[in-house]
Design a protein around this motif. Structure first.
Motif, short mmCIF file in Angstrom:
data_model
loop_
_atom_site.label_atom_id
_atom_site.label_comp_id
_atom_site.label_asym_id
_atom_site.label_seq_id
_atom_site.Cartn_x
_atom_site.Cartn_y
_atom_site.Cartn_z
N HIS B 190 48.76 -12.24 16.42
CA HIS B 190 47.55 -11.83 15.71
C HIS B 190 47.97 -11.36 14.32
N ALA B 192 46.73 -9.27 12.27
CA ALA B 192 46.70 -7.83 12.01
C ALA B 192 48.01 -7.17 12.45
N LEU B 193 48.53 -7.64 13.57
CA LEU B 193 49.75 -7.04 14.10
C LEU B 193 51.00 -7.45 13.33
N LEU B 196 50.98 -5.58 10.00
CA LEU B 196 51.35 -4.16 10.11
C LEU B 196 52.85 -4.02 10.37
N LYS B 197 53.38 -4.89 11.22
CA LYS B 197 54.81 -4.87 11.53
C LYS B 197 55.64 -5.17 10.27
N SER B 199 54.71 -4.77 7.20
CA SER B 199 54.55 -3.66 6.26
C SER B 199 55.52 -2.54 6.61
N TYR B 200 55.63 -2.26 7.89
CA TYR B 200 56.55 -1.21 8.35
C TYR B 200 58.00 -1.56 8.01
N VAL B 225 51.38 -3.11 1.69
CA VAL B 225 50.33 -3.77 2.45
C VAL B 225 50.58 -5.27 2.41
N ARG B 229 44.71 -10.31 6.41
CA ARG B 229 43.36 -9.71 6.33
C ARG B 229 42.28 -10.62 6.92
N ALA B 241 37.33 -11.83 3.85
CA ALA B 241 37.34 -11.58 5.29
C ALA B 241 38.04 -10.23 5.54
N VAL B 242 37.81 -9.66 6.72
CA VAL B 242 38.42 -8.37 7.03
C VAL B 242 39.35 -8.46 8.24
N PHE B 243 38.97 -9.21 9.26
CA PHE B 243 39.69 -9.19 10.52
C PHE B 243 39.49 -10.52 11.22
N LYS B 245 39.12 -12.87 14.50
CA LYS B 245 38.67 -12.73 15.88
C LYS B 245 39.62 -13.39 16.87
#
Lengths: 400, 400
Positions: B190, B192-193, B196-197, B199-200, B225, B229, B241-243, B245
């Motif tokens: 996904h 989003a995941l 985030l990973k 970014s970390y 960031v 997205r 777009a934001v997320f 599905k």
């Protein structure tokens, strides 16, 4: 609701729009012109990234709900929001013709140019960042433009069952994220990194568990945000710190925060923690802060004025001889926005009603030493309050 | 500069304030009253979390620079910003006495109540979220309140050497973050995941390398960031777009974004990527988009009107017979805000000057299929342009 997507239902959005229309009728307004992203989300469920490009939702007293906005949002609206029946686009900002002139043309074609229009942004066209432009009032001389913020905001004061459900789901994952953060707190770590790592781990668990039921509505790297936001050691004495200049050390007081956006709604969970054995001075502030939070929580009750909760907290701090450590009031309403009315503040006369949701977060701050603040999200019930965030609050539980 | 903190120096902030004061003299204004967080950061280096609590910075033509704001920001300002010489606090919002009445009292004591005052927020007291209050104009009848946005914003148009340095540092880490993202893109993930990973991981590397030189100024879970997205497969056809599905699938077109805040400044790096072998249709759009970006980049030159860059891009798209796929103009200025003037738009008459920094991001969108957009951050030089983001752009390099 349990098996479907974790968002407000279309039926509830329709009912919100009906309530807005009832108020339009009562106030003899032909339409409500909304520009604030939170209010647009509340009314329709449509979430967008607000930029310099003006965008407005128009809810007429009767007839089709329509949006005016940049071309780049047109497909987005059509895919995401059936309640918005028409979309009138302009190419981009600033454009050869300024977007707000397009808006005026649409309003004129809709027969609204000479009407009484309620709006949440009397003096502009609701673009952020580098936006410039004339106000709607200057362009619509025949219209009567009035402040319409309360047409939406009064509805937001008391949360519906669906809203409470989303806030509870938000809290469950904020608690989980906070557990993961606590496991990662250790001397030598930087709070920015452990916060980001814990956010990633919590989001991974949440998406695994919720699957397609979950959809992030608000723009942001992560719907899960957990960390200390620079509130580390002496940095915790600054309530709105941003970043820590150093790593966590043994003996540090930390103030954490955890929030997870679910269907646009985000609870607030914050804890004061101590790395290693607390010293007497820290223990004193911690225990006082806890006593003050308990006093405030005891005052949450239908029929009680919001100012009263703050007064009780303040009195408890004064009784402990620590009034000089106060920096802010006790809390705020919470929902789609992180802070919403009503405020738990001396100047807030609003009386609490069942279904109102607040943060309860009295804080004590000692420059050079630390800050001490828990924040819980609570709901007013028929005869008192209920925690939405359910998380340990004692010094023992929060010492790592 | 190399060994010191990655922020704008105090000397440069002093010089910005001097320029503002020169303009105050020329326009015969007694003071500039600023409420926008970006403008306050630009003028002083002070960054804060803007909420419902009003806050204003006042730069008088002569005399002490002062701030009026909530009690909870007082220690923060004293610790972080020596340029702000005085802080006048109110207890909290809304308060028994409304904060803006405190502001009016301070302005009166400072002898400004009957003066000509430039401001960036003529009609309010600059609180966000649930803020309500009267406008400064209604309260200061004797004063002449004029729009003063340009006193700051004209200075922001051309970037200084320090600003370029921070944007270049931002770009180096955005490129690194994008590398890490690419390593994590795979069917079944996904976005989003993996965003985030990545970014970390990128923040971990950045903080290890930069150590105490790095300080995050802006509120946010992470200064790094990177991700998609929600611009995954057909979702990439929605520019904002934001997320997503669903998870990434083989054959998906992705549009990525990477930005890293350094000293308040954030570059923009975006890439169109393809998971697996590109099909002819995708290849056509990708290659056209690249040709359009090249055409636009070739037009960046001192003396050229901003509108001209957009016109050249549009002409190239039209020549390819794809005008229907356009959804927005070619780009925007960039600096402390993610989007800043001047705009690369048909309506923008500003002429390019050396030191201006822009995103260059023509996009093609095909509903149901995908979106195609690269974004690079570029600087105007004496005789053309230079990339600030330096990253592969070809289909071959961006196929995973």
């Amino acid at each position: 609701m349990v098996s479907s997507e974790l968002v407000i239902s279309q039926a509830e959005h329709k009912s919100r729009i009906e309530k807005i229309r009832d108020q339009l009728k009562k106030s003899r307004c032909a339409a409500l012109y909304l520009t604030n992203p939170t209010r647009i989300l509340y009314a329709t469920g449509f979430s967008h990234i607000s930029t310099e490009r003006p965008l407005a939702l128009v809810i007429p007293q009767e007839g089709a709900i329509f949006m005016m906005g940049p071309h780049l949002e047109e497909d987005h609206v059509k895919q995401d929001c059936a309640l918005i029946e028409e979309f009138f686009s302009y190419p981009d900002y600033p454009g050869i013709t300024h977007p707000i002139l397009h808006f005026v043309n649409v309003l004129t074609r809709k027969g609204l140019a000479g009407s009484k229009i309620a709006t949440d942004y009397v003096d502009g066209a609701a673009g952020g960042w580098g936006y410039r432009g004339p106000s709607l009032r200057d362009l619509l001389h025949q219209a009567m433009i009035v402040d319409g913020k309360d047409l939406v905001d009064t509805l937001r004061l008391v949360k519906s069952r669906q809203e409470i459900h989303l806030l509870r789901e938000s809290a469950r994952w904020a608690e989980k994220a906070h557990d993961i953060l606590m496991e990662n707190i250790a001397p030598g770590e930087h709070d920015a990194l452990i916060g980001l790592k814990a956010s990633y781990k919590a989001l991974t668990e949440m998406m695994k568990k919720l699957g397609a039921r979950y959809r992030q509505l608000k723009w942001g790297l992560s719907p899960v945000v957990v960390g200390c936001r620079g509130q580390v050691g002496p940095g915790s004495a600054v309530p709105h710190a941003v970043f820590s200049k150093r790593r966590i050390r043994r003996g540090d007081v930390l103030v954490t925060e955890a929030g997870v956006e679910v269907g646009g709604y985000t609870c607030e969970l914050e804890r004061t923690m101590i790395v290693g054995k607390p010293r007497p001075r820290e223990k004193k502030y911690f225990e006082t802060m806890l006593r003050v939070q308990d006093a405030a929580l005891g005052a949450f009750m239908p029929g009680v004025a919001c100012s009263q909760v703050d007064a009780i907290a303040r009195k408890t701090v004064e009784a402990a001889g620590l009034a000089g450590a106060l920096r802010h009031h006790v809390g705020h309403g919470i929902g789609i926005d992180g802070h919403e009315p009503p405020w738990l503040d001396p100047g807030e006369k609003t009386v609490m009603r069942p279904g109102m949701v607040f943060s309860c977060e009295p804080g004590l701050y000692v420059p050079g030493l630390a800050g001490f603040r828990h924040s819980d999200t609570v709901m007013i019930t028929k005869d008192g309050m209920e925690f939405i965030t359910e998380y340990p609050r004692s010094l023992e539980d929060l010492t790592v």
